[in-house]
Design a protein around this motif. Structure first.
Motif, PDB file in Angstrom:
ATOM      1  N   MET A  59       0.825  -1.206   0.000  1.00  0.00           N
ATOM      2  CA  MET A  59       0.000   0.000   0.000  1.00  0.00           C
ATOM      3  C   MET A  59       0.860   1.257   0.000  1.00  0.00           C
ATOM      4  O   MET A  59       1.946   1.263   0.580  1.00  0.00           O
ATOM      5  CB  MET A  59      -0.919   0.007   1.235  1.00  0.00           C
ATOM      6  N   VAL A  60       0.359   2.308  -0.643  1.00  0.00           N
ATOM      7  CA  VAL A  60       1.055   3.589  -0.705  1.00  0.00           C
ATOM      8  C   VAL A  60       0.115   4.677  -0.211  1.00  0.00           C
ATOM      9  O   VAL A  60      -1.045   4.741  -0.635  1.00  0.00           O
ATOM     10  CB  VAL A  60       1.511   3.919  -2.139  1.00  0.00           C
ATOM     11  N   ILE A  61       0.619   5.528   0.688  1.00  0.00           N
ATOM     12  CA  ILE A  61      -0.129   6.706   1.113  1.00  0.00           C
ATOM     13  C   ILE A  61       0.504   7.911   0.428  1.00  0.00           C
ATOM     14  O   ILE A  61       1.641   8.289   0.732  1.00  0.00           O
ATOM     15  CB  ILE A  61      -0.107   6.879   2.641  1.00  0.00           C
ATOM     16  N   ASP A  62      -0.216   8.478  -0.514  1.00  0.00           N
ATOM     17  CA  ASP A  62       0.253   9.667  -1.227  1.00  0.00           C
ATOM     18  C   ASP A  62      -0.131  10.895  -0.405  1.00  0.00           C
ATOM     19  O   ASP A  62      -1.241  10.977   0.130  1.00  0.00           O
ATOM     20  CB  ASP A  62      -0.366   9.731  -2.623  1.00  0.00           C
ATOM     21  N   ASN A  63       0.794  11.842  -0.296  1.00  0.00           N
ATOM     22  CA  ASN A  63       0.558  13.036   0.516  1.00  0.00           C
ATOM     23  C   ASN A  63       0.693  14.304  -0.312  1.00  0.00           C
ATOM     24  O   ASN A  63       1.460  14.334  -1.285  1.00  0.00           O
ATOM     25  CB  ASN A  63       1.584  13.113   1.658  1.00  0.00           C
ATOM     26  N   PRO A  64      -0.017  15.357   0.065  1.00  0.00           N
ATOM     27  CA  PRO A  64       0.240  16.653  -0.574  1.00  0.00           C
ATOM     28  C   PRO A  64       1.680  17.082  -0.333  1.00  0.00           C
ATOM     29  O   PRO A  64       2.326  16.639   0.622  1.00  0.00           O
ATOM     30  CB  PRO A  64      -0.748  17.595   0.147  1.00  0.00           C
ATOM     31  N   GLY A  65       2.202  17.943  -1.183  1.00  0.00           N
ATOM     32  CA  GLY A  65       3.566  18.423  -1.024  1.00  0.00           C
ATOM     33  C   GLY A  65       3.760  19.163   0.293  1.00  0.00           C
ATOM     34  O   GLY A  65       2.854  19.836   0.790  1.00  0.00           O
ATOM     35  N   ILE A  66       4.942  19.018   0.869  1.00  0.00           N
ATOM     36  CA  ILE A  66       5.268  19.666   2.140  1.00  0.00           C
ATOM     37  C   ILE A  66       6.165  20.873   1.872  1.00  0.00           C
ATOM     38  O   ILE A  66       7.242  20.733   1.286  1.00  0.00           O
ATOM     39  CB  ILE A  66       5.983  18.685   3.093  1.00  0.00           C
ATOM     40  N   ARG A  67       5.735  22.046   2.296  1.00  0.00           N
ATOM     41  CA  ARG A  67       6.570  23.239   2.154  1.00  0.00           C
ATOM     42  C   ARG A  67       7.468  23.431   3.364  1.00  0.00           C
ATOM     43  O   ARG A  67       8.610  23.839   3.246  1.00  0.00           O
ATOM     44  CB  ARG A  67       5.685  24.478   1.966  1.00  0.00           C
ATOM     45  N   GLU A  68       6.936  23.173   4.554  1.00  0.00           N
ATOM     46  CA  GLU A  68       7.676  23.388   5.789  1.00  0.00           C
ATOM     47  C   GLU A  68       7.970  22.056   6.462  1.00  0.00           C
ATOM     48  O   GLU A  68       7.053  21.292   6.749  1.00  0.00           O
ATOM     49  CB  GLU A  68       6.869  24.275   6.744  1.00  0.00           C
ATOM     50  N   ILE A  69       9.239  21.775   6.692  1.00  0.00           N
ATOM     51  CA  ILE A  69       9.615  20.554   7.407  1.00  0.00           C
ATOM     52  C   ILE A  69       9.957  20.962   8.830  1.00  0.00           C
ATOM     53  O   ILE A  69      11.117  21.157   9.191  1.00  0.00           O
ATOM     54  CB  ILE A  69      10.796  19.847   6.731  1.00  0.00           C
ATOM     55  N   ALA A  70       8.924  21.145   9.627  1.00  0.00           N
ATOM     56  CA  ALA A  70       9.105  21.552  11.018  1.00  0.00           C
ATOM     57  C   ALA A  70       9.073  20.316  11.906  1.00  0.00           C
ATOM     58  O   ALA A  70       8.226  19.449  11.739  1.00  0.00           O
ATOM     59  CB  ALA A  70       7.998  22.538  11.426  1.00  0.00           C
ATOM     60  N   PHE A  71       9.993  20.240  12.841  1.00  0.00           N
ATOM     61  CA  PHE A  71      10.050  19.091  13.733  1.00  0.00           C
ATOM     62  C   PHE A  71       9.058  19.249  14.871  1.00  0.00           C
ATOM     63  O   PHE A  71       8.743  20.352  15.303  1.00  0.00           O
ATOM     64  CB  PHE A  71      11.465  18.930  14.311  1.00  0.00           C
ATOM     65  N   TRP A  72       8.585  18.103  15.352  1.00  0.00           N
ATOM     66  CA  TRP A  72       7.747  18.100  16.543  1.00  0.00           C
ATOM     67  C   TRP A  72       8.397  17.293  17.661  1.00  0.00           C
ATOM     68  O   TRP A  72       8.286  17.602  18.821  1.00  0.00           O
ATOM     69  CB  TRP A  72       6.365  17.540  16.237  1.00  0.00           C
ATOM     70  N   ASP A  73       9.091  16.259  17.261  1.00  0.00           N
ATOM     71  CA  ASP A  73       9.763  15.397  18.236  1.00  0.00           C
ATOM     72  C   ASP A  73      11.255  15.402  17.932  1.00  0.00           C
ATOM     73  O   ASP A  73      11.663  15.537  16.790  1.00  0.00           O
ATOM     74  CB  ASP A  73       9.205  13.972  18.149  1.00  0.00           C
ATOM     75  N   GLY A  74      12.080  15.238  18.957  1.00  0.00           N
ATOM     76  CA  GLY A  74      13.525  15.250  18.764  1.00  0.00           C
ATOM     77  C   GLY A  74      14.182  14.007  19.297  1.00  0.00           C
ATOM     78  O   GLY A  74      15.237  14.083  19.915  1.00  0.00           O
ATOM     79  N   ASP A  75      13.573  12.867  19.084  1.00  0.00           N
ATOM     80  CA  ASP A  75      14.026  11.622  19.698  1.00  0.00           C
ATOM     81  C   ASP A  75      15.032  10.882  18.813  1.00  0.00           C
ATOM     82  O   ASP A  75      14.690   9.957  18.089  1.00  0.00           O
ATOM     83  CB  ASP A  75      12.818  10.723  19.994  1.00  0.00           C
ATOM     84  N   GLY A  76      16.298  11.305  18.865  1.00  0.00           N
ATOM     85  CA  GLY A  76      17.364  10.560  18.210  1.00  0.00           C
ATOM     86  C   GLY A  76      17.570  10.833  16.746  1.00  0.00           C
ATOM     87  O   GLY A  76      18.443  10.218  16.121  1.00  0.00           O
ATOM     88  N   GLY A  77      16.798  11.742  16.160  1.00  0.00           N
ATOM     89  CA  GLY A  77      16.910  11.978  14.730  1.00  0.00           C
ATOM     90  C   GLY A  77      18.247  12.559  14.318  1.00  0.00           C
ATOM     91  O   GLY A  77      18.813  12.164  13.286  1.00  0.00           O
ATOM     92  N   ILE A  78      18.777  13.479  15.095  1.00  0.00           N
ATOM     93  CA  ILE A  78      20.049  14.121  14.773  1.00  0.00           C
ATOM     94  C   ILE A  78      21.179  13.084  14.743  1.00  0.00           C
ATOM     95  O   ILE A  78      22.017  13.078  13.837  1.00  0.00           O
ATOM     96  CB  ILE A  78      20.371  15.227  15.794  1.00  0.00           C
TER      97      ILE A  78
END
Length: 372
Positions: free
Chosen positions: A264-283
């Motif tokens: 299955m594929v979930i298609d999404n509208p384009g994202i202009r702003e990549i704002a973070f909400w969580d900071g759990d280990g991503g960096i």
């Protein structure tokens, strides 16, 4: 066993088989068994509209609304594409606990660099892979790919990078090498929907029961990619704009599409702003080379700015790390620290208000005893 009981068992097995094609697993079955009785049935959210949802039980798909409590209770999960919900009579009563979710800070900062999101936006739930889709036209942006990877890692999800429109470049392979300098260990696929080049590499992500979603800017070629993988047009697409050399935004809703391959594929509208909400280990996962070098710094709390004996700055001077890479790292690190501080201050404020209420009650009780 009676004939009626045999029919009921056969129906139940057929129902579960239909759900399994949509990604139903023991994880969700356990939560269903623990939380609900047999009067409510599970279904998966396959489409999100303004005030309603399309849900599927495998063999049938129908329109549903949400029960009133989901609109008014803050602590209730609200359905998003990919969620498993419990419902009856076309009404969604609850959302089953999620295996995972891709979420970001809600859009709306309108280009204000220092403005921070104040609420979470869940994009999709219960995913196996997230495609970062980037076109090899004016859409290509290494720093944006870094942010997408950090966002995905923050959510505990697995990324893959899809470079679309490979036919627009004479030497498209050079873009793969560029991406690999910032996407350590992440699969990078070069594709062209125009001539189907590279599409066979993506088949493995669409095995039965697997769910992937795609993020990227408007016009990156996400919907075109879905159509080519499906084998026919199932998502609207737009022509490339001659003025800006980029594809036009066409997807306006989030839909889960069951593909012929079984996934299955979930298609999404384009994202202009990549704002973070969580900071759990991503960096740590998005910048592994910087995190590795930080262990060689003289000071354990080195900020990698101006401290003596900083191994990261030494690597910058010696050309092991580019200036753009380290600046991107510092920028996102500041954002993560802000998120952490905001949550800490919020919890402190809640605790302070709780004890203030207790103190007022004690004071009132003393006053009553004094008057008595």
């Amino acid at each position: 066993m009676s004939t009626m009981k045999t029919l009921e068992t056969a129906y139940a097995m057929d129902f579960v088989h239909s759900l399994s094609k949509l990604g139903w697993s023991p994880f969700f079955q356990t939560h269903l068994d623990n939380l609900y009785d047999g009067k409510l049935e599970p279904a998966r959210v396959v489409g999100v509209r303004k005030n309603s949802f399309y849900v599927s039980q495998g063999k049938k798909e129908f329109l549903a609304t949400v029960a009133g409590k989901l609109n008014h209770q803050i602590d209730c999960l609200y359905p998003v594409a990919g969620d498993w919900v419990i419902m009856t009579d076309n009404v969604i009563y609850s959302v089953l606990p999620r295996k995972n979710a891709l979420s970001r800070g809600a859009a709306g900062r309108h280009g204000k660099e220092k403005a921070q999101p104040t609420r979470e936006q869940v994009i999709a739930a219960n995913l196996d892979t997230v495609f970062v889709v980037c076109g090899l036209d004016r859409d290509f942006n290494i720093r944006r790919i870094e942010r997408c990877l950090t966002l995905i890692y923050n959510c505990g999800l697995n990324p893959a990078i899809i470079l679309t429109k490979g036919d627009l470049q004479i030497f498209p392979e050079k873009f793969i090498r560029q991406v690999e300098t910032v996407a350590f260990g992440v699969p990078v696929h070069l594709v062209s929907a125009k001539d189907s080049h590279g599409l066979n590499q993506l088949e493995a992500y669409l095995s039965p029961g697997k769910t992937l979603t795609m993020i990227g800017s408007s016009g990156a070629g996400k919907s075109t990619l879905v159509n080519r993988l499906y084998g026919k047009s199932v998502q609207p697409t737009g022509l490339v704009s001659e003025n800006v050399g980029k594809g036009k935004h066409t997807t306006t809703s989030r839909d889960l599409i069951v593909m012929p391959q079984g996934g299955m594929v979930i298609d999404n509208p384009g994202i202009r702003e990549i704002a973070f909400w969580d900071g759990d280990g991503g960096i740590e996962l998005a910048f592994p080379e910087i995190e590795r070098l930080s262990f060689e710094c003289r000071f354990s709390d080195c900020s990698h700015m101006h401290e003596p004996g900083c191994r990261v700055n030494q690597a910058l001077i010696e050309g092991e790390i580019t200036k753009d890479r380290i600046e991107s790292y510092h920028k996102m690190k500041r954002e993560m620290m802000y998120l952490s501080d905001r949550r800490h201050k919020t919890s402190d404020r809640v605790e302070k208000e709780r004890w203030k209420a207790v103190a007022l009650k004690i004071k009132a009780a003393k006053k009553r005893r004094g008057n008595g």
